[in-house]
Design a protein around this motif. Structure first.
Motif, PDB file in Angstrom:
ATOM      1  N   PHE A  39       0.244  63.820  25.986  1.00 13.08           N
ATOM      2  CA  PHE A  39      -0.056  65.213  26.310  1.00 13.08           C
ATOM      3  C   PHE A  39       0.698  65.599  27.566  1.00 13.08           C
ATOM      4  CE2 PHE A  39      -2.550  68.441  28.556  1.00 13.08           C
ATOM      5  CZ  PHE A  39      -2.520  69.442  27.606  1.00 13.08           C
ATOM      6  N   ASN A  40       1.476  66.673  27.482  1.00 14.61           N
ATOM      7  CA  ASN A  40       2.249  67.179  28.606  1.00 14.61           C
ATOM      8  C   ASN A  40       1.434  68.291  29.267  1.00 14.61           C
ATOM      9  OD1 ASN A  40       4.077  68.581  30.255  1.00 14.61           O
ATOM     10  ND2 ASN A  40       5.807  68.041  28.958  1.00 14.61           N
ATOM     11  N   ALA A  41       0.935  68.038  30.462  1.00 11.90           N
ATOM     12  CA  ALA A  41       0.081  69.000  31.156  1.00 11.90           C
ATOM     13  C   ALA A  41       0.836  70.254  31.583  1.00 11.90           C
ATOM     14  CB  ALA A  41      -0.564  68.346  32.374  1.00 11.90           C
ATOM     15  N   THR A  46       1.094  68.478  22.953  1.00  5.27           N
ATOM     16  CA  THR A  46       0.891  67.072  22.637  1.00  5.27           C
ATOM     17  C   THR A  46       2.078  66.605  21.809  1.00  5.27           C
ATOM     18  OG1 THR A  46      -1.496  67.342  22.657  1.00  5.27           O
ATOM     19  CG2 THR A  46      -0.632  65.405  21.524  1.00  5.27           C
ATOM     20  N   TYR A 106      -1.329  60.879  29.055  1.00  5.56           N
ATOM     21  CA  TYR A 106      -1.077  62.151  29.725  1.00  5.56           C
ATOM     22  C   TYR A 106       0.047  62.012  30.745  1.00  5.56           C
ATOM     23  CZ  TYR A 106      -5.634  63.014  27.758  1.00  5.56           C
ATOM     24  OH  TYR A 106      -6.667  63.145  26.880  1.00  5.56           O
TER      25      TYR A 106
END
Length: 107
Positions: A39-41, A46, A106
């Motif tokens: 998951f790329n914040a 995702t 993450y």
């Protein structure tokens, strides 16, 4: 399959009305599932990682390199975290962090 419908593994044959001496059609259904997810914040996306299962025995640095190639961020600007938020260090393997098939990490 029975009566044109795909049966699920969790179903009991009696529960869906399949009686004794019924004919079932069996087939192999292949699905490509991601080995794990990241998951790329920043982008709120995702990314499914469709690598070989051997990825799970590699080092965190190998996964970070793959993520950098996919999202375009330099490796030096992000770190990977486990699903519970613990920072993952490059010298450790993914198995050291109990990474299994389908785990989401993450950045």
């Amino acid at each position: 399959m029975y009566a044109g419908a795909a049966l699920k593994d969790s179903w009991s044959l009696a529960d869906v009305g399949i009686s004794f001496c019924s004919t079932l059609k069996c087939f192999v259904k292949e699905e490509d599932k991601p080995t794990l997810y990241v998951f790329n914040a920043v982008t709120q996306e995702t990314m499914p990682m469709m690598e070989n299962i051997s990825l799970l025995s590699k080092k965190v640095s190998d996964l970070r390199t793959l993520v950098a190639l996919r999202c375009g961020f330099p490796v030096s600007v992000f770190c990977l975290r486990t699903p519970n938020g613990m920072e993952m260090y490059d010298c450790n393997t993914l198995r050291d962090y109990q990474t299994d098939i389908g785990t989401a990490h993450y950045i």
